[in-house]
Design a protein around this motif. Structure first.
Motif, mmCIF file in Angstrom:
data_model
loop_
_atom_site.group_PDB
_atom_site.id
_atom_site.type_symbol
_atom_site.label_atom_id
_atom_site.label_comp_id
_atom_site.label_asym_id
_atom_site.label_seq_id
_atom_site.Cartn_x
_atom_site.Cartn_y
_atom_site.Cartn_z
ATOM 1 N N LEU A 1 0.831 -1.219 0.000
ATOM 2 C CA LEU A 1 0.000 0.000 0.000
ATOM 3 C C LEU A 1 0.864 1.266 0.000
ATOM 4 O O LEU A 1 0.533 2.246 -0.675
ATOM 5 C CB LEU A 1 -0.937 -0.010 1.202
ATOM 6 C CG LEU A 1 -2.038 -1.079 1.197
ATOM 7 C CD1 LEU A 1 -2.805 -1.071 2.507
ATOM 8 C CD2 LEU A 1 -2.980 -0.891 0.016
ATOM 9 N N CYS A 2 1.985 1.229 0.717
ATOM 10 C CA CYS A 2 2.914 2.375 0.711
ATOM 11 C C CYS A 2 3.503 2.584 -0.679
ATOM 12 O O CYS A 2 3.631 3.727 -1.145
ATOM 13 C CB CYS A 2 4.049 2.147 1.717
ATOM 14 S SG CYS A 2 3.514 2.278 3.431
ATOM 15 N N VAL B 1 2.127 1.614 -3.541
ATOM 16 C CA VAL B 1 1.038 2.088 -4.412
ATOM 17 C C VAL B 1 0.857 3.598 -4.259
ATOM 18 O O VAL B 1 0.710 4.322 -5.254
ATOM 19 C CB VAL B 1 -0.286 1.345 -4.082
ATOM 20 C CG1 VAL B 1 -1.468 2.015 -4.771
ATOM 21 C CG2 VAL B 1 -0.193 -0.119 -4.505
ATOM 22 N N TRP B 2 0.903 4.069 -3.014
ATOM 23 C CA TRP B 2 0.735 5.509 -2.781
ATOM 24 C C TRP B 2 1.920 6.305 -3.337
ATOM 25 O O TRP B 2 1.755 7.367 -3.923
ATOM 26 C CB TRP B 2 0.573 5.772 -1.291
ATOM 27 C CG TRP B 2 0.389 7.236 -0.971
ATOM 28 C CD1 TRP B 2 1.269 8.072 -0.357
ATOM 29 C CD2 TRP B 2 -0.749 8.031 -1.301
ATOM 30 N NE1 TRP B 2 0.772 9.335 -0.269
ATOM 31 C CE2 TRP B 2 -0.479 9.346 -0.846
ATOM 32 C CE3 TRP B 2 -1.972 7.776 -1.932
ATOM 33 C CZ2 TRP B 2 -1.380 10.394 -0.989
ATOM 34 C CZ3 TRP B 2 -2.874 8.815 -2.075
ATOM 35 C CH2 TRP B 2 -2.577 10.103 -1.611
ATOM 36 N N LYS B 3 3.103 5.740 -3.188
ATOM 37 C CA LYS B 3 4.312 6.420 -3.664
ATOM 38 C C LYS B 3 4.352 6.484 -5.188
ATOM 39 O O LYS B 3 4.788 7.480 -5.770
ATOM 40 C CB LYS B 3 5.538 5.663 -3.127
ATOM 41 C CG LYS B 3 6.857 6.349 -3.395
ATOM 42 C CD LYS B 3 7.987 5.523 -2.781
ATOM 43 C CE LYS B 3 9.342 6.105 -3.156
ATOM 44 N NZ LYS B 3 10.451 5.278 -2.626
ATOM 45 N N ARG B 4 3.893 5.412 -5.831
ATOM 46 C CA ARG B 4 3.922 5.344 -7.306
ATOM 47 C C ARG B 4 2.497 5.204 -7.840
ATOM 48 O O ARG B 4 2.207 4.329 -8.657
ATOM 49 C CB ARG B 4 4.785 4.169 -7.763
ATOM 50 C CG ARG B 4 6.229 4.273 -7.297
ATOM 51 C CD ARG B 4 7.061 3.122 -7.792
ATOM 52 N NE ARG B 4 8.435 3.213 -7.319
ATOM 53 C CZ ARG B 4 9.381 2.285 -7.534
ATOM 54 N NH1 ARG B 4 9.070 1.184 -8.208
ATOM 55 N NH2 ARG B 4 10.601 2.448 -7.072
ATOM 56 N N ARG B 5 1.626 6.058 -7.362
ATOM 57 C CA ARG B 5 0.197 5.910 -7.674
ATOM 58 C C ARG B 5 -0.109 6.028 -9.161
ATOM 59 O O ARG B 5 -1.033 5.372 -9.655
ATOM 60 C CB ARG B 5 -0.648 6.886 -6.859
ATOM 61 C CG ARG B 5 -0.171 8.299 -6.771
ATOM 62 C CD ARG B 5 -0.927 9.071 -5.676
ATOM 63 N NE ARG B 5 -0.442 10.420 -5.476
ATOM 64 C CZ ARG B 5 0.572 10.729 -4.686
ATOM 65 N NH1 ARG B 5 1.221 9.773 -4.038
ATOM 66 N NH2 ARG B 5 0.961 11.986 -4.543
ATOM 67 N N ILE B 6 0.622 6.861 -9.873
ATOM 68 C CA ILE B 6 0.359 7.015 -11.315
ATOM 69 C C ILE B 6 0.673 5.718 -12.039
ATOM 70 O O ILE B 6 -0.120 5.244 -12.873
ATOM 71 C CB ILE B 6 1.166 8.183 -11.900
ATOM 72 C CG1 ILE B 6 0.695 9.512 -11.279
ATOM 73 C CG2 ILE B 6 1.027 8.238 -13.425
ATOM 74 C CD1 ILE B 6 1.542 10.699 -11.640
ATOM 75 N N PHE C 1 0.788 2.673 -10.778
ATOM 76 C CA PHE C 1 -0.171 1.629 -10.400
ATOM 77 C C PHE C 1 -1.556 1.902 -10.990
ATOM 78 O O PHE C 1 -2.293 0.959 -11.291
ATOM 79 C CB PHE C 1 -0.253 1.503 -8.879
ATOM 80 C CG PHE C 1 0.794 0.595 -8.308
ATOM 81 C CD1 PHE C 1 0.598 -0.779 -8.275
ATOM 82 C CD2 PHE C 1 1.991 1.099 -7.827
ATOM 83 C CE1 PHE C 1 1.563 -1.627 -7.757
ATOM 84 C CE2 PHE C 1 2.968 0.258 -7.305
ATOM 85 C CZ PHE C 1 2.752 -1.106 -7.267
ATOM 86 N N PHE C 2 -1.900 3.154 -11.169
ATOM 87 C CA PHE C 2 -3.176 3.493 -11.813
ATOM 88 C C PHE C 2 -3.179 3.005 -13.260
ATOM 89 O O PHE C 2 -4.163 2.413 -13.737
ATOM 90 C CB PHE C 2 -3.395 5.013 -11.762
ATOM 91 C CG PHE C 2 -4.669 5.465 -12.415
ATOM 92 C CD1 PHE C 2 -5.907 5.181 -11.848
ATOM 93 C CD2 PHE C 2 -4.639 6.159 -13.621
ATOM 94 C CE1 PHE C 2 -7.086 5.573 -12.459
ATOM 95 C CE2 PHE C 2 -5.813 6.562 -14.241
ATOM 96 C CZ PHE C 2 -7.048 6.267 -13.651
ATOM 97 N N THR D 1 -3.407 -0.787 -13.293
ATOM 98 C CA THR D 1 -4.794 -1.197 -12.995
ATOM 99 C C THR D 1 -5.681 -1.051 -14.224
ATOM 100 O O THR D 1 -6.467 -1.963 -14.536
ATOM 101 C CB THR D 1 -5.362 -0.360 -11.831
ATOM 102 O OG1 THR D 1 -4.508 -0.509 -10.702
ATOM 103 C CG2 THR D 1 -6.772 -0.809 -11.471
#
Length: 478
Positions: free
Chosen positions: A321-322, A324-329, A331-332, A335
């Motif tokens: 989860l950390c 994903v938040w750090k590399r949210r773009i 992971f988006f 997805t």
């Protein structure tokens, strides 16, 4: 002390193998009493093996419903025929259903030993505790539920596993001609095993690339160049290195000299495909290749389920989860791509929808078919499973990982039918290469496998049913 530990490990190994074989013989006896006639795919395999056993090898005697090459039948004849000469048994006995099934039980003993040897070779041996961990890992993989179940039926799984593991072991010891020959034997059991022969070649290439990459990094460290910044900087550096490496005639000639047995095997495979008109022999209508990308997601979920003591923990979820938040773009984007692949490339094979003897039928019916949205809601689980698997392999080099995931993709994605048997080999190779887990996790994993096996065998042997239009006894299986 070292000699004493080695002797003790030998005792542990012998005890584990003996106990496993004893339990397997008892289960084999129960199978033989309950299952006196061929079951499922055995209705094709057993009569074909019996024809070979009687000396009928002509193509006119071949069952067109069989889609694999005759490796299992040829080897079975090579095992049971000498038994008839040595012990004076009649042809009726040596070619019986029970005797042919017993060949796979012998393969399971070989697989146990090969798993142990591979763990000794792959895993470092600098800790005293690793002796117990190796034995427990061997025992756990030997009774891996999906593989262990098919040791008792006349299927290609046990033999396919044996020759593939043997080829991998010989590759790790540098005996590449022997490895390629064993890879050919594996191919004779199941055509897709050619991918794992290529994986052996990839293992050699990955080793040489890793050595060269470490040298390159050391040079750059001494030169202290301006660092390349950006989200894909590491990827760009590796790509530049691969391009530079592949432009060197010396490097290519060295790799060619090391991998020529595998290249020759690959040429033989291409010749087979050209002459045969495809990879499948016999009935091709039910085994058509397609781009079934979600198969990779199913494998990730399968691996997460069976390796949950190593892949699933609060710390793992928190770290994911950390990230994903750090590399949210990133992971988006991953997805969105995954949702698109699930939307456009999900296939339901006719066997999956019709054959209620397999567990996959109920997984599909009760999970994926119940609500259309479920297959999209599972995408985050797939991504977590994929990340967790990759994270557990971070001790391996980037090039080894690249080779493994390319082979995994090649062996799973073209399969239209969702069947857990297809995941056995990639799972075992994955599991062999993760760092030795702590003893507590191995005991947990072993206990879970034992429970799953107990339930699987109990249901198969005792919870029978009949179809409305048939008098035959049906059983639930993997």
């Amino acid at each position: 002390m070292g000699a004493g530990m080695a002797q003790l490990e030998g005792y542990y190994f012998s005890a584990a193998l003996s106990c496993t074989f004893l339990v397997s013989c008892l289960l084999f006896s129960a199978f033989s009493r309950a299952l006196r006639e061929p079951y499922m795919d055995e209705i094709f395999h057993l009569p074909q093996a019996q024809r070979y056993c009687e000396g009928h090898f002509s193509l006119s005697q071949w069952d067109p419903m069989i889609t694999t090459l005759p490796g299992l039948y040829l080897l079975s004849v090579g095992v049971v025929k000498p038994a008839s000469w040595i012990f004076g048994w009649s042809e009726h006995v040596v070619c019986s259903i029970g005797m042919l099934r017993f060949v796979n039980l012998l393969f399971s003993v070989g697989n146990f030993y090969l798993l142990y040897l591979l763990l000794r070779k792959v895993q470092p041996r600098h800790k005293a505790s690793s002796c117990i961990q190796r034995i427990l890992s061997t025992l756990t993989l030997a009774i891996f539920p999906t593989l262990y179940f098919f040791n008792f039926l006349y299927y290609t799984e046990a033999g396919s596993m044996f020759f593939t593991l043997f080829a991998y072991l010989m590759c790790l010891y540098g005996n590449h001609k022997t490895s390629a020959l064993l890879g050919f034997c594996g191919f004779m059991f199941r055509q897709t095993n050619i991918i794992w022969a290529i994986f052996c070649a990839g293992n050699v290439i990955a080793q040489k690339l890793t050595e060269a990459w470490k040298t390159e990094l050391q040079k750059k460290k001494e030169e202290r160049p301006t660092p390349i910044k950006g989200p894909f900087s590491e990827f760009r550096k590796i790509l530049q290195f691969l391009l530079a490496y592949s432009m060197s005639f010396k490097n290519l000639s060295m790799l060619l000299l090391l991998t020529w047995p595998y290249i020759l095997l690959m040429f033989l495979f291409c010749a087979f495909v050209a002459v045969n008109g495809g990879i499948v022999i016999g009935d091709r209508s039910s085994h058509e290749a397609c781009l079934h990308f979600p198969q990779l997601f199913y494998f990730f979920s399968f691996t997460l389920f069976f390796s949950f003591p190593h892949l699933l923990s609060l710390n793992k979820i928190r770290a994911f989860l950390c990230l994903v938040w750090k590399r949210r773009i990133q992971f988006f984007v991953i997805t969105l791509v995954s949702i698109f692949l699930v939307w456009k490339f999900t296939y339901a094979h006719k066997y999956l929808l019709a054959d209620n003897r397999h567990y996959t039928f109920y997984v599909w019916k009760r999970v994926f078919q119940r609500y259309e949205i479920v297959k999209y809601l599972l995408v985050p689980v797939y991504i977590f499973a994929g990340w967790s698997i990759a994270d557990s392999l971070k001790s391996k080099s980037i090039f080894w990982n690249l080779m493994f995931f390319i082979c995994l993709f090649t062996v799973t994605v073209p399969q239209k039918l969702l069947e857990f048997r297809y995941f056995i080999l990639p799972y075992v190779i994955y599991r062999l290469n993760i760092p030795l887990p702590p003893t507590s996790r191995l005991v947990c994993e072993l206990g879970c496998y034992a429970v799953v096996n107990f339930l699987t065998f109990y249901i198969f042997l005792n919870k029978t049913f009949q179809w409305p239009n048939s008098q035959d006894i049906q059983r639930f299986m993997w």
